[in-house]
Design a protein around this motif. Sequence first.
Motif, PDB file in Angstrom:
ATOM      1  N   TYR A 122      -4.440   5.262   0.433  1.00  0.00           N
ATOM      2  CA  TYR A 122      -3.450   4.287  -0.013  1.00  0.00           C
ATOM      3  C   TYR A 122      -3.999   3.434  -1.149  1.00  0.00           C
ATOM      4  O   TYR A 122      -5.188   3.133  -1.195  1.00  0.00           O
ATOM      5  CB  TYR A 122      -3.033   3.373   1.145  1.00  0.00           C
ATOM      6  CG  TYR A 122      -2.176   4.071   2.169  1.00  0.00           C
ATOM      7  CD1 TYR A 122      -0.798   3.937   2.157  1.00  0.00           C
ATOM      8  CD2 TYR A 122      -2.745   4.893   3.143  1.00  0.00           C
ATOM      9  CE1 TYR A 122      -0.003   4.595   3.091  1.00  0.00           C
ATOM     10  CE2 TYR A 122      -1.962   5.551   4.079  1.00  0.00           C
ATOM     11  CZ  TYR A 122      -0.596   5.394   4.044  1.00  0.00           C
ATOM     12  OH  TYR A 122       0.184   6.046   4.955  1.00  0.00           O
ATOM     13  N   ALA A 124       2.700   2.052   3.579  1.00  0.00           N
ATOM     14  CA  ALA A 124       2.118   1.647   4.858  1.00  0.00           C
ATOM     15  C   ALA A 124       2.867   0.393   5.292  1.00  0.00           C
ATOM     16  O   ALA A 124       2.735  -0.657   4.667  1.00  0.00           O
ATOM     17  CB  ALA A 124       0.631   1.369   4.710  1.00  0.00           C
ATOM     18  N   PRO A 129       0.839  -1.206   0.000  1.00  0.00           N
ATOM     19  CA  PRO A 129       0.000   0.000   0.000  1.00  0.00           C
ATOM     20  C   PRO A 129       0.874   1.256   0.000  1.00  0.00           C
ATOM     21  O   PRO A 129       1.760   1.391   0.840  1.00  0.00           O
ATOM     22  CB  PRO A 129      -0.795  -0.105   1.303  1.00  0.00           C
ATOM     23  CG  PRO A 129      -0.560  -1.480   1.833  1.00  0.00           C
ATOM     24  CD  PRO A 129       0.710  -1.969   1.239  1.00  0.00           C
ATOM     25  N   VAL A 130       0.619   2.143  -0.951  1.00  0.00           N
ATOM     26  CA  VAL A 130       1.395   3.382  -1.057  1.00  0.00           C
ATOM     27  C   VAL A 130       0.463   4.587  -1.100  1.00  0.00           C
ATOM     28  O   VAL A 130      -0.701   4.488  -1.482  1.00  0.00           O
ATOM     29  CB  VAL A 130       2.299   3.391  -2.324  1.00  0.00           C
ATOM     30  CG1 VAL A 130       3.314   2.258  -2.269  1.00  0.00           C
ATOM     31  CG2 VAL A 130       1.489   3.325  -3.602  1.00  0.00           C
ATOM     32  N   THR A 131       1.025   5.721  -0.694  1.00  0.00           N
ATOM     33  CA  THR A 131       0.300   6.989  -0.783  1.00  0.00           C
ATOM     34  C   THR A 131       1.300   8.066  -1.193  1.00  0.00           C
ATOM     35  O   THR A 131       2.507   7.866  -1.146  1.00  0.00           O
ATOM     36  CB  THR A 131      -0.386   7.353   0.547  1.00  0.00           C
ATOM     37  OG1 THR A 131      -1.206   8.509   0.359  1.00  0.00           O
ATOM     38  CG2 THR A 131       0.620   7.634   1.646  1.00  0.00           C
ATOM     39  N   ARG A 138      -2.763   0.047  -3.974  1.00  0.00           N
ATOM     40  CA  ARG A 138      -1.808  -0.991  -4.350  1.00  0.00           C
ATOM     41  C   ARG A 138      -1.755  -1.038  -5.868  1.00  0.00           C
ATOM     42  O   ARG A 138      -2.794  -0.994  -6.529  1.00  0.00           O
ATOM     43  CB  ARG A 138      -2.256  -2.355  -3.837  1.00  0.00           C
ATOM     44  CG  ARG A 138      -2.156  -2.530  -2.351  1.00  0.00           C
ATOM     45  CD  ARG A 138      -2.690  -3.902  -1.961  1.00  0.00           C
ATOM     46  NE  ARG A 138      -2.391  -4.214  -0.589  1.00  0.00           N
ATOM     47  CZ  ARG A 138      -3.139  -3.872   0.444  1.00  0.00           C
ATOM     48  NH1 ARG A 138      -4.243  -3.167   0.249  1.00  0.00           N
ATOM     49  NH2 ARG A 138      -2.789  -4.210   1.660  1.00  0.00           N
ATOM     50  N   TYR A 159      -1.693   0.252   8.172  1.00  0.00           N
ATOM     51  CA  TYR A 159      -1.473  -1.046   7.513  1.00  0.00           C
ATOM     52  C   TYR A 159      -2.460  -2.077   8.056  1.00  0.00           C
ATOM     53  O   TYR A 159      -3.066  -2.833   7.293  1.00  0.00           O
ATOM     54  CB  TYR A 159      -0.043  -1.526   7.737  1.00  0.00           C
ATOM     55  CG  TYR A 159       0.264  -2.837   7.047  1.00  0.00           C
ATOM     56  CD1 TYR A 159       0.766  -2.848   5.752  1.00  0.00           C
ATOM     57  CD2 TYR A 159       0.039  -4.053   7.670  1.00  0.00           C
ATOM     58  CE1 TYR A 159       1.041  -4.043   5.098  1.00  0.00           C
ATOM     59  CE2 TYR A 159       0.308  -5.253   7.033  1.00  0.00           C
ATOM     60  CZ  TYR A 159       0.812  -5.243   5.756  1.00  0.00           C
ATOM     61  OH  TYR A 159       1.066  -6.419   5.119  1.00  0.00           O
TER      62      TYR A 159
END
Length: 193
Positions: free
Chosen positions: A51, A163, A38-40, A53, A170
């Motif tokens: 977030y 995350a 998961p990224v932001t 994926r 997360y």
Amino acid sequence: MNREHKPKLPRTDAVPVLRTDFSDPAGWDRLVQVLETPVTFDEGSEDPFAYERATSYVNPVGKEKYRGLLADMVLAAAPYTGHDLPYDHLYLADAETFASDDLPLLGIDIHLDEEDDEPWPREKPFRIPALHVAGVEINDSIANLFFRENHDFDWSGFEVYVAKPGTAVYEELRRMELDQEEDEEGEEGEEED
């Protein structure tokens, strides 16, 4: 792979990430894990909905039949006019991808020539670090920034935040994912009845 052979590109709804190098199994596993991370783009965000994926938008394909596939072979398999693939670009995970810590995928523009007054040419293949794929795909999906417009982007100056396991965000994302899986299993069970 024989350069004369025209590979059949996969018919997937999500943009494929084709594994072309099989010399580093751990590298492929690491790449898939990064695409699932998961990224932001908002530093310190505690909002799980901020977030994404990459695997929500791309489909990692690790089939042996794509071993040695090169960009020019992809372009031959998806001619400038007449192909019927459901995506307008794809990624290759090649030896150069696995040789670098940021796992830069080779992005290939395969859009069809538009039937308008000024068709735009395809961009030359370019590299995108794996953690940035989610952002590229989100922007492309909402037509904010088309895939091809990322060709000369300086990724080193663009921060992405992950995350990490054990953090509150997360764990919330994981809980949401488990809830979604349970819902999908419940729907499948209802269909079987």
